[in-house]
Design an enzyme around this catalytic site. Structure first.
Site, PDB file in Angstrom:
ATOM      1  N   GLY A  38      18.058  26.148  -1.584  1.00 16.13           N
ATOM      2  CA  GLY A  38      16.698  24.843  -1.785  1.00 16.13           C
ATOM      3  C   GLY A  38      15.101  25.090  -2.358  1.00 16.13           C
ATOM      4  NE  ARG A  96       1.352   4.742   1.961  1.00 10.51           N
ATOM      5  CZ  ARG A  96       2.327   5.011   1.537  1.00 10.51           C
ATOM      6  NH1 ARG A  96       2.650   3.223   2.298  1.00 10.51           N
ATOM      7  NH2 ARG A  96       3.573   5.823   1.511  1.00 10.51           N
ATOM      8  CD  GLN A  97       0.342  11.422   6.916  1.00 13.29           C
ATOM      9  OE1 GLN A  97       1.177  12.041   6.200  1.00 13.29           O
ATOM     10  NE2 GLN A  97       0.511  12.201   8.026  1.00 13.29           N
ATOM     11  CE  LYS A 193      -2.674  -7.218   5.714  1.00 11.73           C
ATOM     12  NZ  LYS A 193      -1.452  -6.490   5.463  1.00 11.73           N
ATOM     13  CG  ASP A 219      -2.067  -3.374  -2.020  1.00 12.44           C
ATOM     14  OD1 ASP A 219      -3.356  -2.726  -2.705  1.00 12.44           O
ATOM     15  OD2 ASP A 219      -1.859  -3.782  -1.509  1.00 12.44           O
ATOM     16  CG  ASP A 223       5.685   2.224   0.978  1.00  9.34           C
ATOM     17  OD1 ASP A 223       6.772   2.584  -0.111  1.00  9.34           O
ATOM     18  OD2 ASP A 223       5.024   3.163   2.015  1.00  9.34           O
ATOM     19  CB  ALA A 225       7.434  -5.447  -1.263  1.00  6.35           C
ATOM     20  N   GLY A 226       6.468  -5.425   2.107  1.00  3.58           N
ATOM     21  CA  GLY A 226       6.603  -6.769   3.188  1.00  3.58           C
ATOM     22  C   GLY A 226       5.151  -7.164   2.713  1.00  3.58           C
ATOM     23  CB  THR A 227       1.724  -6.224   2.456  1.00  3.04           C
ATOM     24  OG1 THR A 227       1.853  -5.537   3.603  1.00  3.04           O
ATOM     25  CG2 THR A 227      -0.099  -7.065   2.458  1.00  3.04           C
TER      26      THR A 227
END
Length: 313
Positions: A38, A96-97, A193, A219, A223, A225-227
């Protein structure tokens, strides 16, 4: 231009081929694979001594494999005496971190990745729509962050939407949405929100009159797509006639496709910084735009020591 060479790993070879077509040069010859256990293996199959090398490799899923391909390729080019190595990372994973929340024992992974790319000998980095602009400061080498908005804006203009309004799906995206609204000369709306009480669902406050409007959510990435799906539902409930979403990076992880298909979102428009999965390609509510001309122009300008910021004036 004669010293420029463009190579790619396995993350998004289609985008790399589109970029070199724009530049009228061949795609460089490099073999990138895996050993039986790998581990990433790479071998450059042509002379790169003294060349201005660009490696096109977004660090999308599988994130760790694609990141290691980039790191190992960069080391191979450095050891093969390339004069300069530019990592072209259309989608920068781990972005994002980028901070350590109060009292949280977590890594700042964006800084870790920046250090990895620097230590292997990469001379500069080219990104598209970084999730957080401050990530540029994590690097000790030059970082050019270009924007996908010109591609998105051109398509919005081509669609000739009526009664148009640009909407930011959250407070954090207001600057981006405002820039798009200004380019188009249209109104800006914002979705705020907030959770009124503990253990209560989020309430979406719409700032701006969306009654009868064609709303476009803007945006940097989509990701799960929830938002976007929740935002589209809120806009429709407040009287929006149509709701579209324009995002640069189609990460589309988890149940994203299912969420989109079940939502009231009329269409999701993305670019090809990240390749679409088979399921995403089969979804008739997802449309992909080509960002290769913008990336190619940035690569050309870097190679010729020209201004990048002039592209967006």
């Amino acid at each position: 231009m004669s010293k420029m060479m463009v190579f790619t790993g396995n993350a998004n070879p289609d985008l790399a081929r589109r970029v070199v077509r724009q530049l009228h040069i061949p795609l460089g010859d490099v073999s990138v694979g895996k050993f039986s256990d790998g581990e990433i293996s790479t071998e450059i199959n042509e002379n790169v001594r003294g060349k201005d090398v660009f490696i096109i490799q977004p660090t999308c899923a599988p994130t760790n494999d694609n990141l290691m391909e980039l790191v190992v390729m960069a080391d191979a080019f450095r050891r093969s005496s390339a004069s300069r190595i530019t990592a072209v990372i259309p989608y920068f994973g781990y972005a994002r971190q980028d901070r350590r929340p109060r009292s949280a024992r977590v890594a700042i992974s964006a800084k870790v990745v920046a250090d990895m790319l620097t230590v292997v000998g990469i001379d500069r980095v080219l990104t598209v729509d970084l999730h957080a602009d401050q990530i540029q400061g994590f690097f000790d080498i030059p970082v050019d962050n270009i924007y996908g908005s010109p591609v998105l804006v051109d398509d919005i203009e081509d669609q000739r939407f009526e009664n148009l309004m640009i909407v930011s799906p959250d407070i954090g995206g207001v600057v981006r949405a405002r820039a798009v609204a200004k380019s188009l000369g249209v109104d800006l709306g914002i979705i705020d929100k907030r959770r009124e009480k503990a253990n209560h669902s989020e309430v979406m406050h719409i700032i701006g009159d969306v009654e009868g409007r064609t709303c476009i959510l803007v945006d940097d990435m989509v990701d799960t797509a929830g938002t976007l799906c929740h935002a589209a539902k809120a806009l429709k409930e407040h009287g929006a006639a149509k709701v579209y979403a324009y995002c640069t990076h189609p990460v589309l992880s988890g149940r994203a496709i299912e969420n989109i298909e079940k939502s009231v979102l009329d269409e999701l428009v993305v670019t090809n910084t990240v390749p679409l999965s088979a399921a995403a390609q089969a979804c008739d509510r997802i449309r992909q735009l080509d960002i290769a001309p913008v990336v190619a122009e940035a690569v050309r300008r870097i190679s010729n020591e020209e201004s990048i910021s002039a592209m967006f004036r």
